[in-house]
Scaffold this active site. Sequence first.
Site, mmCIF file in Angstrom:
data_model
loop_
_atom_site.group_PDB
_atom_site.id
_atom_site.type_symbol
_atom_site.label_atom_id
_atom_site.label_comp_id
_atom_site.label_asym_id
_atom_site.label_seq_id
_atom_site.Cartn_x
_atom_site.Cartn_y
_atom_site.Cartn_z
ATOM 1 N N ASN A 9 11.420 57.204 37.028
ATOM 2 C CA ASN A 9 12.442 57.151 36.024
ATOM 3 C C ASN A 9 13.165 58.582 35.750
ATOM 4 O O ASN A 9 12.403 59.340 35.062
ATOM 5 C CB ASN A 9 12.021 56.649 34.845
ATOM 6 N N LYS A 11 15.384 59.517 33.853
ATOM 7 C CA LYS A 11 16.078 59.642 32.688
ATOM 8 C C LYS A 11 17.209 60.440 32.742
ATOM 9 O O LYS A 11 18.153 60.099 33.902
ATOM 10 C CB LYS A 11 15.162 60.192 31.792
ATOM 11 N N HIS A 95 12.782 50.086 27.830
ATOM 12 C CA HIS A 95 11.949 51.379 27.884
ATOM 13 C C HIS A 95 12.084 51.920 26.384
ATOM 14 O O HIS A 95 12.635 51.697 25.387
ATOM 15 C CB HIS A 95 12.795 52.254 28.683
ATOM 16 N N GLU A 97 12.291 54.562 24.978
ATOM 17 C CA GLU A 97 13.396 55.401 24.402
ATOM 18 C C GLU A 97 14.590 54.462 24.030
ATOM 19 O O GLU A 97 15.493 54.854 23.006
ATOM 20 C CB GLU A 97 13.687 56.404 25.273
ATOM 21 N N GLU A 167 3.524 51.318 28.967
ATOM 22 C CA GLU A 167 4.010 52.751 28.672
ATOM 23 C C GLU A 167 3.683 53.097 27.342
ATOM 24 O O GLU A 167 4.441 52.939 26.428
ATOM 25 C CB GLU A 167 5.401 53.089 28.800
ATOM 26 N N GLY A 173 6.032 61.839 28.047
ATOM 27 C CA GLY A 173 6.613 63.264 28.140
ATOM 28 C C GLY A 173 5.722 64.160 27.151
ATOM 29 O O GLY A 173 6.280 65.205 26.818
ATOM 30 N N SER A 212 3.268 60.283 31.226
ATOM 31 C CA SER A 212 2.498 61.582 31.853
ATOM 32 C C SER A 212 1.428 61.355 33.088
ATOM 33 O O SER A 212 0.704 61.814 33.480
ATOM 34 C CB SER A 212 1.804 62.193 30.682
HETATM 35 P P1 13P Z 1 6.842 60.931 31.541
HETATM 36 O O1 13P Z 1 6.078 60.608 32.975
HETATM 37 O O2 13P Z 1 7.819 62.085 31.681
HETATM 38 O O3 13P Z 1 5.627 60.892 30.512
HETATM 39 O O4 13P Z 1 7.704 59.645 31.446
HETATM 40 C C1 13P Z 1 7.015 58.240 31.441
HETATM 41 C C2 13P Z 1 8.295 57.387 31.328
HETATM 42 O O5 13P Z 1 8.835 57.377 30.188
HETATM 43 C C3 13P Z 1 8.598 56.872 32.424
HETATM 44 O O6 13P Z 1 9.607 55.728 32.213
#
Ligand code: 13P
Length: 251
Positions: A9, A11, A95, A97, A167, A173, A212
């Site tokens: 992903n 982002k 997601h 976010e 997640e 992150g 992560s």
């Molecule tokens: P990270 O791997 O940067 O923690 O992000 C995970 C994520 O949100 C994947 O959709």
Amino acid sequence: MRQKMVVGNWKMHGSAEQIQQLLRDVIRGLAGQESTAVGVCPPYPYLPLVKQLCAESDVKVGAQNVSRHESGAFTGEVAAPMLSDLGVDFAIVGHSERRELYGETNDIVAEKFMASQAAGINPILCVGETLSQRDDGETEAVVLAQLQAVIAKAGVEAFGEAALAYEPVWAIGTGKTATPEQAQEVHRLLRGYIAGLSEDIAANLQILYGGSVKDSNAGALFTQADIDGGLVGGASLQAEQFIAICANTEN
Ligand code: 13P
């Protein structure tokens, strides 16, 4: 036997130039790793470019989001049939976010899940708890409510054409990863809940872990009984890391 899957992903990162370089390296590095399904989710504007760059490879292309509406006056939104037009294979829905920053409720996420499937695009439904929810012992209730909202609208059979991703929000992150045991506990819970409705759907459902994931922890996570691969953020932007994560599914 469920196929392992690793999805990057990206982002809101990248440029046309960076993406070309990244995909060239990733596709070259993945040669010979056919047993794992690999996908990448670029920002919307790069979907056609990424489709083109992946055309000669087995790398699947996904969207990071999708509208719950089929068409209409929804400025700035992208509908599932449009993604389908571009040949997009799957879409991430729910997601954290999107849930946190754009107010997507469980009901909205369920509608996105269904809109995506109606256009022939397999959704990857994300669920996960925040740190305070975990500290308050609410992990189980939160992830099950997120899952149930979709099952209530779409039915459990819909998960025959979808994947799930656990997640934990506190691991996204942050560099903090759920331990393999913490992640497995939630994955087992999710699969167990679905098995209560359909053994067959549960047995075949890919449940990815996200938060992560990196080369150094992927092996321990992906060998857990109910973890079928990863949804990878930051580390998917570095070809070497991403390839090494995919290689960990071969164990
Ligand atoms: P990270 O791997 O940067 O923690 O992000 C995970 C994520 O949100 C994947 O959709």
